[in-house]
Design a protein around this motif. Structure first.
Motif, PDB file in Angstrom:
ATOM      1  N   SER A  15      33.092  35.990  35.805  1.00 49.09           N
ATOM      2  CA  SER A  15      33.048  37.434  36.371  1.00 49.09           C
ATOM      3  C   SER A  15      33.295  37.554  37.622  1.00 49.09           C
ATOM      4  CB  SER A  15      31.784  37.997  36.180  1.00 49.09           C
ATOM      5  OG  SER A  15      31.595  39.340  36.414  1.00 49.09           O
ATOM      6  N   ALA A  16      33.535  38.402  38.331  1.00 52.73           N
ATOM      7  CA  ALA A  16      33.995  38.732  39.755  1.00 52.73           C
ATOM      8  C   ALA A  16      32.976  39.895  40.332  1.00 52.73           C
ATOM      9  CB  ALA A  16      35.279  39.001  39.868  1.00 52.73           C
ATOM     10  N   ARG A  17      32.938  39.916  41.726  1.00 52.19           N
ATOM     11  CA  ARG A  17      32.127  40.884  42.146  1.00 52.19           C
ATOM     12  C   ARG A  17      32.834  41.229  43.463  1.00 52.19           C
ATOM     13  NH1 ARG A  17      26.723  38.949  43.041  1.00 52.19           N
ATOM     14  NH2 ARG A  17      26.564  39.951  40.942  1.00 52.19           N
ATOM     15  N   CYS A  18      33.213  42.460  43.713  1.00 49.89           N
ATOM     16  CA  CYS A  18      33.919  42.927  44.965  1.00 49.89           C
ATOM     17  C   CYS A  18      32.809  42.622  46.185  1.00 49.89           C
ATOM     18  CB  CYS A  18      34.286  44.377  44.961  1.00 49.89           C
ATOM     19  SG  CYS A  18      34.902  44.899  46.428  1.00 49.89           S
ATOM     20  N   ALA A  19      33.235  41.918  47.087  1.00 47.88           N
ATOM     21  CA  ALA A  19      32.549  41.773  48.324  1.00 47.88           C
ATOM     22  C   ALA A  19      32.382  42.749  49.333  1.00 47.88           C
ATOM     23  CB  ALA A  19      33.013  40.550  49.230  1.00 47.88           C
ATOM     24  N   VAL A  20      33.182  43.926  48.994  1.00 51.64           N
ATOM     25  CA  VAL A  20      33.314  44.976  49.802  1.00 51.64           C
ATOM     26  C   VAL A  20      32.056  46.079  49.359  1.00 51.64           C
ATOM     27  CG1 VAL A  20      34.414  47.172  50.890  1.00 51.64           C
ATOM     28  CG2 VAL A  20      35.444  44.919  50.749  1.00 51.64           C
ATOM     29  N   CYS A  21      32.170  46.420  48.078  1.00 52.35           N
ATOM     30  CA  CYS A  21      31.264  47.519  47.458  1.00 52.35           C
ATOM     31  C   CYS A  21      30.081  46.936  46.408  1.00 52.35           C
ATOM     32  CB  CYS A  21      32.209  48.665  46.930  1.00 52.35           C
ATOM     33  SG  CYS A  21      33.019  47.834  45.272  1.00 52.35           S
ATOM     34  N   GLY A  22      30.499  45.747  46.205  1.00 55.33           N
ATOM     35  CA  GLY A  22      29.436  45.277  45.195  1.00 55.33           C
ATOM     36  C   GLY A  22      29.624  45.395  43.948  1.00 55.33           C
ATOM     37  N   LEU A  23      30.605  46.273  43.467  1.00 54.70           N
ATOM     38  CA  LEU A  23      31.006  46.457  41.939  1.00 54.70           C
ATOM     39  C   LEU A  23      31.199  44.883  41.298  1.00 54.70           C
ATOM     40  CD1 LEU A  23      33.044  49.732  41.770  1.00 54.70           C
ATOM     41  CD2 LEU A  23      30.596  49.201  40.890  1.00 54.70           C
ATOM     42  N   SER A  24      30.798  44.844  40.034  1.00 55.62           N
ATOM     43  CA  SER A  24      31.077  43.810  39.178  1.00 55.62           C
ATOM     44  C   SER A  24      32.068  44.054  37.875  1.00 55.62           C
ATOM     45  CB  SER A  24      29.952  43.029  38.895  1.00 55.62           C
ATOM     46  OG  SER A  24      29.375  42.599  39.978  1.00 55.62           O
ATOM     47  N   GLY A  25      32.850  43.036  37.978  1.00 52.46           N
ATOM     48  CA  GLY A  25      33.525  43.243  36.535  1.00 52.46           C
ATOM     49  C   GLY A  25      32.737  42.649  35.368  1.00 52.46           C
ATOM     50  N   HIS A  48      39.611  46.967  49.392  1.00 50.67           N
ATOM     51  CA  HIS A  48      38.874  46.110  48.998  1.00 50.67           C
ATOM     52  C   HIS A  48      39.676  44.777  48.585  1.00 50.67           C
ATOM     53  CE1 HIS A  48      35.650  49.245  47.958  1.00 50.67           C
ATOM     54  NE2 HIS A  48      36.179  49.599  48.664  1.00 50.67           N
ATOM     55  N   VAL A  49      39.602  43.896  49.610  1.00 49.71           N
ATOM     56  CA  VAL A  49      40.424  42.580  49.526  1.00 49.71           C
ATOM     57  C   VAL A  49      39.513  41.360  49.341  1.00 49.71           C
ATOM     58  CG1 VAL A  49      42.373  43.686  50.536  1.00 49.71           C
ATOM     59  CG2 VAL A  49      40.876  42.597  51.831  1.00 49.71           C
ATOM     60  N   SER A  50      38.255  41.555  49.552  1.00 53.22           N
ATOM     61  CA  SER A  50      37.593  40.416  49.252  1.00 53.22           C
ATOM     62  C   SER A  50      36.461  40.231  48.056  1.00 53.22           C
ATOM     63  CB  SER A  50      36.504  40.138  50.529  1.00 53.22           C
ATOM     64  OG  SER A  50      37.294  40.236  51.665  1.00 53.22           O
ATOM     65  N   PHE A  51      36.530  39.166  47.342  1.00 55.01           N
ATOM     66  CA  PHE A  51      35.908  39.148  46.067  1.00 55.01           C
ATOM     67  C   PHE A  51      35.239  37.728  45.849  1.00 55.01           C
ATOM     68  CE2 PHE A  51      39.364  41.808  45.091  1.00 55.01           C
ATOM     69  CZ  PHE A  51      38.896  42.710  44.582  1.00 55.01           C
ATOM     70  N   ARG A  52      34.335  37.782  45.094  1.00 50.50           N
ATOM     71  CA  ARG A  52      33.287  36.445  44.769  1.00 50.50           C
ATOM     72  C   ARG A  52      33.636  36.289  43.320  1.00 50.50           C
ATOM     73  NH1 ARG A  52      29.765  39.262  47.780  1.00 50.50           N
ATOM     74  NH2 ARG A  52      29.469  38.242  49.799  1.00 50.50           N
ATOM     75  N   GLU A  53      34.029  35.030  42.805  1.00 49.33           N
ATOM     76  CA  GLU A  53      33.942  34.576  41.625  1.00 49.33           C
ATOM     77  C   GLU A  53      32.756  34.154  40.806  1.00 49.33           C
ATOM     78  OE1 GLU A  53      36.655  32.278  38.799  1.00 49.33           O
ATOM     79  OE2 GLU A  53      36.286  31.115  40.535  1.00 49.33           O
ATOM     80  N   ILE A  54      32.206  34.633  39.828  1.00 47.29           N
ATOM     81  CA  ILE A  54      30.907  34.194  39.392  1.00 47.29           C
ATOM     82  C   ILE A  54      31.198  33.496  38.028  1.00 47.29           C
ATOM     83  CG2 ILE A  54      28.559  34.922  38.681  1.00 47.29           C
ATOM     84  CD1 ILE A  54      29.460  37.573  40.280  1.00 47.29           C
ATOM     85  N   ILE A  55      30.847  32.230  38.053  1.00 46.97           N
ATOM     86  CA  ILE A  55      30.801  31.277  37.006  1.00 46.97           C
ATOM     87  C   ILE A  55      29.573  30.892  36.342  1.00 46.97           C
ATOM     88  CG2 ILE A  55      31.680  29.080  35.684  1.00 46.97           C
ATOM     89  CD1 ILE A  55      33.972  29.283  38.352  1.00 46.97           C
ATOM     90  N   THR A  56      29.214  31.298  35.025  1.00 45.19           N
ATOM     91  CA  THR A  56      27.873  31.052  34.437  1.00 45.19           C
ATOM     92  C   THR A  56      28.220  29.846  33.627  1.00 45.19           C
ATOM     93  OG1 THR A  56      27.087  33.202  34.552  1.00 45.19           O
ATOM     94  CG2 THR A  56      26.070  31.691  33.149  1.00 45.19           C
ATOM     95  N   ARG A  57      27.762  28.570  33.831  1.00 43.32           N
ATOM     96  CA  ARG A  57      27.876  27.490  32.922  1.00 43.32           C
ATOM     97  C   ARG A  57      26.674  26.705  32.591  1.00 43.32           C
ATOM     98  NH1 ARG A  57      32.282  24.276  33.996  1.00 43.32           N
ATOM     99  NH2 ARG A  57      32.488  25.373  36.143  1.00 43.32           N
ATOM    100  N   PRO A  58      26.546  26.554  31.368  1.00 42.88           N
ATOM    101  CA  PRO A  58      25.438  26.295  30.602  1.00 42.88           C
ATOM    102  C   PRO A  58      25.153  24.640  31.010  1.00 42.88           C
ATOM    103  CG  PRO A  58      26.955  26.469  28.880  1.00 42.88           C
ATOM    104  CD  PRO A  58      27.625  27.131  30.061  1.00 42.88           C
TER     105      PRO A  58
END
Length: 67
Positions: A15-25, A48-58
């Motif tokens: 997933s990803a989260r926008c670092a500007v507004c906090g919305l997540s995909g 909105h040019v900054s994002f965070r990648e979120i990886i959920t790994r078991p």
């Protein structure tokens, strides 16, 4: 501890989260969908040019290595 790659493991999710507004995909197993969401978000919000990648790994514990 090690990544759980067994047949009954939970799926790896991206997933990803926008670092500007906090919305997540949406989270899902397709890493490409994460990139597509970021591009769509950027198109609709050009500043909105900054994002965070979120990886959920078991993970799983390996009993012999826990001692």
């Amino acid at each position: 501890m090690e990544p759980d790659a067994g047949p009954d493991a939970e799926p790896l999710l991206f997933s990803a989260r926008c670092a500007v507004c906090g919305l997540s995909g949406p989270a899902g197993p397709d890493a490409g969908a994460t990139s597509r969401w970021m591009l769509a978000h950027l198109r609709s919000r050009p500043g909105h040019v900054s994002f965070r990648e979120i990886i959920t790994r078991p993970y799983r514990a390996v009993p012999d290595e826990c001692r």
